[in-house]
Design a protein around this motif. Sequence first.
Motif, mmCIF file in Angstrom:
data_model
loop_
_atom_site.group_PDB
_atom_site.id
_atom_site.type_symbol
_atom_site.label_atom_id
_atom_site.label_comp_id
_atom_site.label_asym_id
_atom_site.label_seq_id
_atom_site.Cartn_x
_atom_site.Cartn_y
_atom_site.Cartn_z
ATOM 1 N N THR C 51 -1.191 5.051 -7.372
ATOM 2 C CA THR C 51 -0.697 6.276 -8.002
ATOM 3 C C THR C 51 -1.263 7.467 -7.258
ATOM 4 N N LEU C 52 -0.378 8.347 -6.898
ATOM 5 C CA LEU C 52 -0.822 9.616 -6.320
ATOM 6 C C LEU C 52 -0.428 10.715 -7.275
ATOM 7 N N SER C 86 7.072 1.540 0.051
ATOM 8 C CA SER C 86 8.025 2.411 -0.644
ATOM 9 C C SER C 86 7.295 3.527 -1.351
ATOM 10 N N LEU C 87 8.010 4.633 -1.476
ATOM 11 C CA LEU C 87 7.522 5.732 -2.300
ATOM 12 C C LEU C 87 8.512 5.909 -3.445
ATOM 13 N N ALA C 88 7.995 5.856 -4.658
ATOM 14 C CA ALA C 88 8.868 6.036 -5.813
ATOM 15 C C ALA C 88 8.482 7.325 -6.532
ATOM 16 N N TRP C 89 9.497 8.114 -6.827
ATOM 17 C CA TRP C 89 9.264 9.394 -7.506
ATOM 18 C C TRP C 89 9.076 9.118 -8.996
ATOM 19 N N MET C 90 7.891 9.400 -9.497
ATOM 20 C CA MET C 90 7.588 9.109 -10.903
ATOM 21 C C MET C 90 7.738 10.340 -11.770
ATOM 22 N N SER C 91 7.314 11.461 -11.243
ATOM 23 C CA SER C 91 7.417 12.717 -11.969
ATOM 24 C C SER C 91 7.125 13.809 -10.945
ATOM 25 N N PRO C 92 7.289 15.064 -11.318
ATOM 26 C CA PRO C 92 7.105 16.104 -10.299
ATOM 27 C C PRO C 92 5.712 16.072 -9.672
ATOM 28 N N ASP C 93 4.761 15.469 -10.353
ATOM 29 C CA ASP C 93 3.430 15.427 -9.763
ATOM 30 C C ASP C 93 2.861 14.014 -9.722
ATOM 31 N N GLU C 94 3.746 13.065 -9.618
ATOM 32 C CA GLU C 94 3.254 11.695 -9.519
ATOM 33 C C GLU C 94 4.158 10.863 -8.638
ATOM 34 N N LEU C 95 3.503 10.122 -7.760
ATOM 35 C CA LEU C 95 4.207 9.261 -6.835
ATOM 36 C C LEU C 95 3.640 7.869 -7.008
ATOM 37 N N LEU C 96 4.516 6.877 -6.969
ATOM 38 C CA LEU C 96 4.015 5.508 -6.966
ATOM 39 C C LEU C 96 4.257 4.957 -5.570
ATOM 40 N N ILE C 97 3.181 4.510 -4.952
ATOM 41 C CA ILE C 97 3.282 4.010 -3.592
ATOM 42 C C ILE C 97 3.189 2.499 -3.645
ATOM 43 N N LEU C 98 4.212 1.842 -3.127
ATOM 44 C CA LEU C 98 4.233 0.390 -3.144
ATOM 45 C C LEU C 98 3.928 -0.101 -1.733
ATOM 46 N N LEU C 115 -5.378 13.239 2.770
ATOM 47 C CA LEU C 115 -5.334 14.208 1.672
ATOM 48 C C LEU C 115 -6.652 14.965 1.510
ATOM 49 N N GLU C 116 -7.562 14.700 2.361
ATOM 50 C CA GLU C 116 -8.872 15.354 2.326
ATOM 51 C C GLU C 116 -8.719 16.858 2.060
ATOM 52 N N GLY C 117 -9.419 17.328 1.069
ATOM 53 C CA GLY C 117 -9.385 18.765 0.802
ATOM 54 C C GLY C 117 -8.223 19.197 -0.058
ATOM 55 N N GLN C 118 -7.289 18.297 -0.291
ATOM 56 C CA GLN C 118 -6.166 18.661 -1.156
ATOM 57 C C GLN C 118 -6.522 18.383 -2.611
ATOM 58 N N TYR C 119 -5.862 19.097 -3.458
ATOM 59 C CA TYR C 119 -6.052 18.858 -4.887
ATOM 60 C C TYR C 119 -5.076 17.758 -5.291
ATOM 61 N N ALA C 120 -5.565 16.536 -5.263
ATOM 62 C CA ALA C 120 -4.725 15.376 -5.565
ATOM 63 C C ALA C 120 -5.638 14.239 -6.015
ATOM 64 N N LEU C 121 -5.043 13.274 -6.646
ATOM 65 C CA LEU C 121 -5.825 12.140 -7.146
ATOM 66 C C LEU C 121 -5.135 10.847 -6.743
ATOM 67 N N LEU C 122 -5.920 9.927 -6.220
ATOM 68 C CA LEU C 122 -5.390 8.623 -5.849
ATOM 69 C C LEU C 122 -6.037 7.559 -6.712
ATOM 70 N N ALA C 123 -5.243 6.614 -7.148
ATOM 71 C CA ALA C 123 -5.850 5.508 -7.887
ATOM 72 C C ALA C 123 -5.115 4.230 -7.545
ATOM 73 N N ASP C 124 -5.873 3.194 -7.302
ATOM 74 C CA ASP C 124 -5.269 1.893 -7.048
ATOM 75 C C ASP C 124 -4.839 1.316 -8.396
ATOM 76 N N VAL C 125 -3.570 1.099 -8.561
ATOM 77 C CA VAL C 125 -3.074 0.565 -9.840
ATOM 78 C C VAL C 125 -2.337 -0.748 -9.599
ATOM 79 N N SER C 126 -2.753 -1.450 -8.586
ATOM 80 C CA SER C 126 -2.040 -2.688 -8.223
ATOM 81 C C SER C 126 -2.010 -3.701 -9.351
ATOM 82 N N ASP C 127 -3.007 -3.650 -10.209
ATOM 83 C CA ASP C 127 -3.087 -4.652 -11.271
ATOM 84 C C ASP C 127 -2.501 -4.171 -12.596
#
Lengths: 415, 108, 209, 1012
Positions: C51-52, C86-98, C115-127
């Motif tokens: 999740t981005l 793949s990149l899936a558009w989840m919402s205006p501020d969320e991307l699901l990266i497969l 994304l260093e220095g950007q205001y963003a959040l990454l989380a591994d949600v594979s499970d």
Amino acid sequence: MKRYSAFAIAKEAFRHQLGWERAWRSPEPKPEYEVIIVGAGGHGLATAYYLGKNHGITNIAILEKNWLGGGNTGRNTTIIRSNYLQDASAAIYEKARSLYETLSQDLNYNVMFSPRGVAMLAQTHHEVRGYRRTARANAIQGVETEFIGSEQVKALCPIINVDGPRFPVLGALWQPRGGTARHDAVAWGYARACSDMGMDIIQNCAVTAVRRTGGTVTGVETTRGAVGCRKLGIVVAGHSGVLAAMAGFRLPVESVALQALVSEPVKPCMDIVVMANTVHGYMSQSDKGELVIGGGADGFNNYTQRGSFHHVEETVRALVETFPIISRLRMLRQWAGIVDMTGDRSPILSKTPLENCFINCGWGTGGFKAIPGSGWAMAELMAKGEPGPLAAPFGLDRFREGRFIDESVAAGVAH
Amino acid sequence: MLILTCPCCGAEADETELASGGEAHIQRQGPESTDAAFEAYLFQRKNPSGVHFERWRHAFGCGKWFHAARCTRTLEVFGTYTAQSLKPPKWILDRIRKRRPDWAGPLP
Amino acid sequence: MTGLEPEPVPEGEVPRQRFVPESLPAPDGGPGTKPNSGTSVMRVATPGMITLRGRIRSEPIASAVRKAIGIDIPEPRRILSVDGRSLAWMSPDELLILTPLGGSGSTIAALSSALEGQYALLADVSDARLCFRIAGPSSRELIAKGCPVDLSPEAFSPGDFRRSRLGQVPVALWMPDPGQFMLLCFRSVSDFVEHWLQNAAQGEFSGYL
Amino acid sequence: MSRRLSEGGRLIDREVPLGFLWNNRRLTGFRGDTLASALLANDQQLAGRSFKYHRPRGIVTAGPEEPNALVQLGHGASSEPNLRATTVELADGLRATSQNHWPSLEFDIGAATGYLAPLFAAGFYYKTFMWPRVAWKHVFEPLIRRSAGLGIPPTQPDPDHYEHYHAHVDVLVVGSGIAGLVAAGAAADAGARVLVLEQNPEFGGRAPVDGITVDGLAASEWIDDCVADLAWRDLVRVRNRTTVLGVYDHGYVFACEHRPRPNMDKSRADAPRQRLWRIRARQIVMATGAIERPLAFAGNDVPGVMLASAARDYAVNFGVGIGDRVVVVTNNDSAYLTATALAEAGIGIAGILDIRESPAGPALDRARAVGLDVRTGMSVASVFGRRQVLGVSATASNGDGARTERIVANAVVMSGGWSPSVHLWSHCGGKLAWDANRGCFLPDADRPPAGADGVGMVIPVGAANGTMDASGIPDEAVRAGREAARRAGHRGRRGRQSSASHPAQAEDAAESQPELAWMVPRQAKRSLRSRAFLDYQNDVKVTDIELAVREGFQSVEHAKRYTTLGMATDQGKLSNVNGIGILATSMGQEIAGVGTTTFRPPYTPLTLGAIAGEAHGPLFKPVRKTPMDGWHDDHGAHWEPVADWRRPYCYLRDGETVKAAINREILNTRRRVGLLDASTLGKILVSGPDSGRFLDMLYTGRMSTLRQGRCRYGLMCNENGFLIDDGVIARLGEETFLCHTTSGGSDRIHAWMEEWLQTEWWTWKVWTVNLTEQFVQVGIVGPEARTVMERLGNIDVSDEALRFMDHVDGELAGFPVRLFRISFSGELSYEIQLPAAAGLEFWTQALEAGADLGIQPYGTEALHVMRAEKGFIMIGDETDGTVTPQDLGLDWAVSRLKSDYLGKRAQARSYLNAPDRWRLVGLATEDPNAVLPDGAYATDGSRQQDGGKTMIGRVTSSYWSPTINRSIALGLVERGPDRMGEVIGFPVESGRTIRAKIVDPVFLGQDAGANA
Ligand SMILES: Cc1cc2nc3c(=O)[nH]c(=O)nc-3n(C[C@H](O)[C@H](O)[C@H](O)COP(=O)(O)OP(=O)(O)OC[C@H]3O[C@@H](n4cnc5c(N)ncnc54)[C@H](O)[C@@H]3O)c2cc1C
Ligand SMILES: NC(=O)c1ccc[n+]([C@@H]2O[C@H](COP(=O)([O-])OP(=O)(O)OC[C@H]3O[C@@H](n4cnc5c(N)ncnc54)[C@H](O)[C@@H]3O)[C@@H](O)[C@H]2O)c1
Ligand SMILES: Cc1cc2nc3c(=O)[nH]c(=O)nc-3n(C[C@H](O)[C@H](O)[C@H](O)COP(=O)(O)O)c2cc1C
Ligand SMILES: [Zn+2]
């Protein structure tokens, strides 16, 4: 007024039923009344009735924008119970329930109060705890209820599937003296009695504005002209917000659609009222044989008296799971009423910021059962200008103080 | 069955995909507020019979909150707009006035 | 497909077909229905998922993603796939990266540095989610038994990505190719979803789409 | 005797006879028959008993509007009450029985009520049965209930299944008569996606029966062509046996499709019995036709009296004659079609009584030409016969019925005009207007049901729009179809186009207007009016409506409810307009002023099973499961639903009771080591420069000051000041926190966070991700926990390296984990969070690692008891939505210094600060073996104003503690903490009172937390 009785019926049978009088008069509005009640639903009519009966005030007009009893009073699932958790609620609903017991005789109108018993199913451990708690509170409050086990539930209502895989029935809060009444008859019986006391019930007369001088109410304007009054009672359920706006204040109330449906009539298959709050549905069988079914309220503000199909779907799904044999019965008709939901889901019986203007509203999804008690308490409030013990906890001031009467804490919904 | 177009993702979402969130444009009242203002914030609702501004969330979808202008008497939808608006945008008001020429404007 | 379709008629020729009502809804079929003709439901190995959260259409973020993954940010409700990712558009501020199975770690690493220095959040949600494949001629209809989205070919086709509900649970779906759907649901309800899908696959199909 | 005609019957296949059972008698019909046509063919006119008077009733219609012929179908679990014989397709082996009678259809004791009919006028029950009071419950009501109702509900669960289907269309066309078919073609020509739904098995509506020609073809041929043409197009779908039942806001429509089956009694496992269509239509073309009305005359309910159109249907469609001497009575031309059709089929017409004084036109000419006896200005005065028609007395239609003339006949067909089927127009707010010329309620084009855009979404066409002559329909339908497509946003051509080069031309005989009469003869005496039925099923007569008017029930809605007119299973499809006519006449008003009652969905009743669909049993509602769910199930889990999850309440070993299991689990955890599946806890990642500030608003405590690597317990309140959730927050990084929520809270709290971020503080830089499903969480708890941890990997779990409320990332059992040292039991406790896919593997490894130490899993109840022993609150037990942190003595978790947090303002209100609030205490029963019941209330013996006793507190959780070997309880007591040591009484069942001392809520050694 001609008394109703088996004898009178037999007599009329020989006269081709030609001797019956009108159940209520349909007079023209007079220019001025001592009291005006807006809304000829059960609560408005009962308020007028007890103003007359208990306080001797009969110079009353009851103004109704459509036909009397056509609001929620004419479209509810008729469940009557008083197994509420909070003292204030238990008191007023139990008062109402006990008045219902003799209402037919009081009004000389058979309202068919049927104390067949109400079972509220407990389908999770949490619900078991909640209902046990309610039963204990009720015992102290003097409301006869009992927590019963699932075998007893099955014995009372054999068509319940108590072993549902997802939500087995673990027991129920059982109020043997709860039940149902014939909704239309409640409105008609009160209307007949009010009319007989000389009160004017004026139908097809919508209130369009509230007249005031300074901070005091002086009357209303209606689609049939202006009518003056010394005291005004607003008892319009789903339209409370609209009337409050006319009177210049705002309420902690939102109007949403609540739906109900009936099946085609079938021979008796359930003798009690069953409410299943976890899965959200409740059902009883009317004397005519149709299953009367209700569920949860729609979520958005709505004045259309119709709702969305998926709520019906959810309700029916819950009930087919709980009562598997109804799957092959058929829905005959569905409809909705506009209910007034307050911030704490408890009613309002209160003075208002406008002097001599009183409001009775917020009964939401569960005010049919309260009609006699609410009318009794509202009459006292309007006659004396101050609430009696039944109405006192239900003032508008509670929202400012944070003094909620929250019934949702033990159970899910309140019907 | 209401069908609203989510302004955040463009989906024509039906009511089963949405969660309703009551009246829109209510200003939060914090610790400094008066009792009356706080009561109004928490409880007092316009609850109009007619044009209404309300909050919805595209719960089974993009998850975003948005606002809708809707008539509570006919369920006509005048439009949806972002939740990050302090008051209804002009284009919505214009559209409502076009459809409801005698509308008095948003309740104060 | 109504099941009623006669042979295609050459352009300009007039189809004059006698249509006998009795032949329609025979007790075991008719236009009302087609039996399950090879439509299948399968749990598939879940791809790596990330999740981005960030303003994904903003230039710095979009270019960081492009740099790390080599795919543009998809349009709303779309999915873009390149080389197994793949990149899936989840919402205006969320991307699901497969990513390919097990590939989330390296992708996260690449993304975080981009994304260093950007205001963003990454989380591994594979499970967090599990994945189903619905394949076969009636896959659209199978899903349409419980999903309010318009799944007709003109409204939904490969490249589209939609979050909605199936029965009572949230799902996301897309079509990797015209013959099949991928469907994501949360892990905790995957038994329910599988049961739901298998049940739907066993029944008849409406023959509408 | 057979009434099957030697010829005719366009819908039946005489080659395929079907045997069926009617009231246990074997009868035969043909494929294509309905149950009604087969019964009529077998000369079974008598089909049921009415609701109130149990009068014998026959089949009156040939469609879903049938009020009389309601039958019970099938038997056992597949039994289904109240089916209309007119819509049941005959199948081999079908079993049907008649309803609402005892002992038999022919001899029904209940019919005695009919003799007392003078007593049982409308609303009589409101006037009696009041004395003695108890008699209502014990005598009258049971009696009424037993005699009411119609069919019998099945006693077994439904063996069939039902399916749902979502469809989206531009234009939904309801009805496949000429109007619907032409409109569908036109809409598709304009490029719209079209779905045509027809309730009947056959397409075409009335035209084929009425002998209409279209484009020079017989209607049935034209229809076949037309349906084939539509079916061939790629934009059009055509389906039969699918009834559109309801139109809802924004173009949502639901319809029910019947799946026919060869053998009614056998369910096919794979095929749904019915399919519920949930359709989103941009536009709806309502081409639903019209329903014929009866005429009100004395004895109009005797079996053998039928609608003229139905008699025509039976003759033309099914080759069944309804009698051999038929009287026709009508107020319009359409019944002449029946007369000629029956005459052509060789059935004797005893006479046509036309109530109009001087009707003229082609219909009459044709009738006269074939030698029928047309008598104008005449009507039926009364029908002779009780269980079947023996004849009628004819009389002047404008008279009082005194002078009559007898006509021998064994059937009567009647037509009182037509009522357009406008139900679907009305469902969603469309208004109707009375058309006095055409004598019917019609859709008021100026007040249509509006869609989301405020524009009309239903377009009526054909007979449903009052266009009764077929010749006018095609043009109207083309306009309707185009308009629907236009409103749905289509103007262009696309898809495979129609072959038809021109709009259809339909021809039928032009008709003259009906002449309305709500009761015939018009001046009928009372004795006739009291035998003229309006609502057949509910036995509402003309005199009932008149009585309602006299008694002031003059609003159409009051009259409906007082008399039950239109409330039967046909919902007034036959009766409403006549009833309204009588109502208006009795009040001396126009119908337009009286109006009509509201049409509500469904158009015809549909099974509750179809509404529920597949969502039953395991598909009723999703259960959320953790990755270890299967393991728990294999190891004796006794399940408890927690929110949507299921969690082991305890694990039962062989022969063990639940109680014993709980005690074992507690003691084992306290003495050795226990393992808890805590995966259901919510886990929400909150990150961004403003995350500390955000959490400071969300939680009552201060989170921004939490140091990295540390955890803090937090409380969340709503804006009302009441506690809604709690959990441990861990600071993972400078800008990143992980917030735990309760199991029920994971989605709710995540949504709550997003709501504030999106709608209030949208400028704050915070992102959230709900990681609940990504991770499992396993608790390893007890004195031996550290040993187990050490065996699982090489994270340093010493007190020095990992202090209470520390967390650290590392690797255990080969998996990357996040390790928290937190505890709610007072024991040494580690919670390990790791990716869900590894959850089960980790769980089993942990069990292996602790096997020799006596490790055992424990369930939620042991968890609760251990929490309570330490005086920790549980959301949902100690809280119920009306409790503040301060009530629970959790002031320490509420920051006084913060200027704001959600709930702070509310907590400043007077009531929430009242000194007499109920607050958390421990309750130690005087008898240590007595366990206070959950939810017990304490009273102080004083009485309230209204007479109730005063409650001063309640038990919020109560357990047997095996650890300290006594009962323990937490409770909320008025001024509780100020009353330490006081003993209060809890009245419980059978007059007993349990006395308990108010004590500190921490039962287990105040310092037991030291080793935690
Ligand atoms: C589907 C449904 C199921 C329910 N089930 C139950 C149940 O099982 N048990 C239970 O106890 N309760 C139930 N209720 C709730 C119950 O019906 C209501 O609480 C109760 O009927 C309210 O009565 P009332 O007299 O306050 O309002 P109403 O009966 O609604 O009367 C208000 C009247 O005010 C009139 N009015 C409005 N505006 C104006 C105006 N401007 N001028 C003049 N008149 C006006 C309206 O026309 C209406 O007649 C249910 C409600 C619904 C909708
Ligand atoms: N002579 C008269 O007075 C008279 C009166 C009425 C009709 N008609 C004749 O009837 C025809 C009218 O044509 P039309 O197309 O308007 O009507 P129609 O009655 O021919 O067709 C209507 C169709 O809609 C179907 N239907 C109705 N409600 C439905 C629902 N809810 N769901 C699914 N299907 C539904 C019916 O089964 C029927 O097939 C003409 O042939 C006309 O001459 C004549
Ligand atoms: C308890 C109860 C039972 C009802 N039973 C029937 C019934 O048997 N038949 C029927 O047609 N309607 C029945 N109704 C519904 C009414 O016809 C009507 O829909 C309802 O009062 C709402 O009014 P409206 O539909 O006119 O808006 C019943 C309503 C209630 C409240
Ligand atoms: Zn969206």
